[in-house]
Design a protein around this motif. Sequence first.
Motif, PDB file in Angstrom:
ATOM      1  N   SER A  82      17.269  -2.031   8.157  1.00  0.00           N
ATOM      2  CA  SER A  82      16.964  -3.137   7.253  1.00  0.00           C
ATOM      3  C   SER A  82      15.467  -3.411   7.394  1.00  0.00           C
ATOM      4  O   SER A  82      14.967  -3.585   8.509  1.00  0.00           O
ATOM      5  N   VAL A  83      14.740  -3.432   6.271  1.00  0.00           N
ATOM      6  CA  VAL A  83      13.293  -3.506   6.310  1.00  0.00           C
ATOM      7  C   VAL A  83      12.808  -4.776   5.632  1.00  0.00           C
ATOM      8  O   VAL A  83      13.225  -5.108   4.522  1.00  0.00           O
ATOM      9  N   ARG A 124      10.089   2.869   3.048  1.00  0.00           N
ATOM     10  CA  ARG A 124      11.127   3.699   2.410  1.00  0.00           C
ATOM     11  C   ARG A 124      11.775   4.640   3.420  1.00  0.00           C
ATOM     12  O   ARG A 124      12.990   4.865   3.387  1.00  0.00           O
ATOM     13  N   ARG A 125      10.975   5.176   4.343  1.00  0.00           N
ATOM     14  CA  ARG A 125      11.549   6.076   5.342  1.00  0.00           C
ATOM     15  C   ARG A 125      12.497   5.333   6.269  1.00  0.00           C
ATOM     16  O   ARG A 125      13.585   5.832   6.621  1.00  0.00           O
ATOM     17  N   PHE A 126      12.115   4.114   6.683  1.00  0.00           N
ATOM     18  CA  PHE A 126      13.004   3.322   7.523  1.00  0.00           C
ATOM     19  C   PHE A 126      14.302   3.008   6.790  1.00  0.00           C
ATOM     20  O   PHE A 126      15.386   3.066   7.377  1.00  0.00           O
ATOM     21  N   VAL A 127      14.213   2.666   5.507  1.00  0.00           N
ATOM     22  CA  VAL A 127      15.417   2.381   4.717  1.00  0.00           C
ATOM     23  C   VAL A 127      16.311   3.615   4.644  1.00  0.00           C
ATOM     24  O   VAL A 127      17.545   3.543   4.794  1.00  0.00           O
ATOM     25  N   SER A 128      15.683   4.793   4.443  1.00  0.00           N
ATOM     26  CA  SER A 128      16.476   6.017   4.333  1.00  0.00           C
ATOM     27  C   SER A 128      17.166   6.367   5.645  1.00  0.00           C
ATOM     28  O   SER A 128      18.175   7.084   5.651  1.00  0.00           O
ATOM     29  N   VAL A 180      13.404  -3.286  -0.014  1.00  0.00           N
ATOM     30  CA  VAL A 180      12.736  -4.000   1.070  1.00  0.00           C
ATOM     31  C   VAL A 180      12.789  -5.495   0.806  1.00  0.00           C
ATOM     32  O   VAL A 180      12.501  -5.959  -0.306  1.00  0.00           O
ATOM     33  N   VAL A 181      13.159  -6.269   1.824  1.00  0.00           N
ATOM     34  CA  VAL A 181      13.135  -7.718   1.721  1.00  0.00           C
ATOM     35  C   VAL A 181      11.682  -8.166   1.850  1.00  0.00           C
ATOM     36  O   VAL A 181      11.019  -7.881   2.849  1.00  0.00           O
ATOM     37  N   SER A 184       0.840  -1.195   0.000  1.00  0.00           N
ATOM     38  CA  SER A 184       0.000   0.000   0.000  1.00  0.00           C
ATOM     39  C   SER A 184       0.871   1.240   0.000  1.00  0.00           C
ATOM     40  O   SER A 184       2.068   1.196   0.315  1.00  0.00           O
ATOM     41  N   ALA A 185       0.267   2.378  -0.317  1.00  0.00           N
ATOM     42  CA  ALA A 185       1.025   3.629  -0.357  1.00  0.00           C
ATOM     43  C   ALA A 185       1.576   3.980   1.017  1.00  0.00           C
ATOM     44  O   ALA A 185       2.742   4.389   1.145  1.00  0.00           O
ATOM     45  N   ILE A 186       0.762   3.805   2.067  1.00  0.00           N
ATOM     46  CA  ILE A 186       1.229   4.137   3.414  1.00  0.00           C
ATOM     47  C   ILE A 186       2.324   3.172   3.849  1.00  0.00           C
ATOM     48  O   ILE A 186       3.369   3.575   4.369  1.00  0.00           O
ATOM     49  N   GLY A 187       2.083   1.869   3.634  1.00  0.00           N
ATOM     50  CA  GLY A 187       3.091   0.888   4.025  1.00  0.00           C
ATOM     51  C   GLY A 187       4.400   1.084   3.292  1.00  0.00           C
ATOM     52  O   GLY A 187       5.487   0.996   3.879  1.00  0.00           O
TER      53      GLY A 187
END
Length: 298
Positions: free
Chosen positions: A31-32, A23-27, A56-57, A15-18
């Motif tokens: 590790s996501v 992406r924010r956690f990766v930035s 993302v894995v 989803s767009a929110i997920g």
Amino acid sequence: MRLDGKVALVTDVDSAIGAAIARRFVSEGASVVGCPAGGSQRTGPAAVPASMVADVVRLEGNVCLPDDAHRIVDAVAERFGRLDVLVQDGAGGRLVGTVHDVTQEPFREAMAGDVRRERLVARTRDRPSPILTRSQIVLEMAYEVIRDPSWAHKQTRISFREPGGDKPWAACFFGSDAPAAIEEVARGDVQVAIVNPAEPLALAARGRGPVTEPVPLRIITIIPSADQMAFVVRAGLGIHSFEELRDRRIALRYSMRDRPDHATRLFVQEVFNALDFTMEDVMSWGGGLREQPGFPSD
């Protein structure tokens, strides 16, 4: 905020929110790991491009199901040796209260660095599906509006059908204070009804009162109730029986609900009929009837 070395699991990553959360956690250096909320990848306009979650894995499975939840968390622990952050996005949540009940504790637990795998799995065990969650919300809404004194619609019907907008409604539960529910059960329009007070059930089984012939009914439970049917007169009136009331033609004054279909009115009329007089007879003797909404005040 930097999350270097941290491992995060994000549900509904399609989803767009997920995807934005992932992406924010990766930035921020984390590790996501991502998985779909309902067990299958989103398609159509609601889905996000694969490029948005390229870092993302991805793991497949439905975190609302205990077996899938075990497998997903085990896979994260095996690959990264830890799990620091869980972000549950999308469907599958559990209704835990109103917004006034929310505290910061669940958020502190979710963001704590020592979140253990067993705790995460326990939170997914026995979690209701989105269908159960929606049903619980609807029932809670009905309960809240009926509690409101200004809400005039106090009768409740619950209908059931298979998922899908074109499916027929197959079953109905009804809570009623009017004998109409008895006839609806007899016709098959309602499968289960709560009838209060219970006296009209005895009349319906005998084909009297609100019906013209015996109605086949089966009582499956009795709910203790404070409702009692009692006839009381002032001691100084000198009346000890209905026969005396009839023979002396007492000008009885009484009060009742203003609904002609209310169970109390029907039952009183049936008692009078058994003694060969009617409410109309009492009125002709100089009696009076006070009709009012709600419970009589006198």
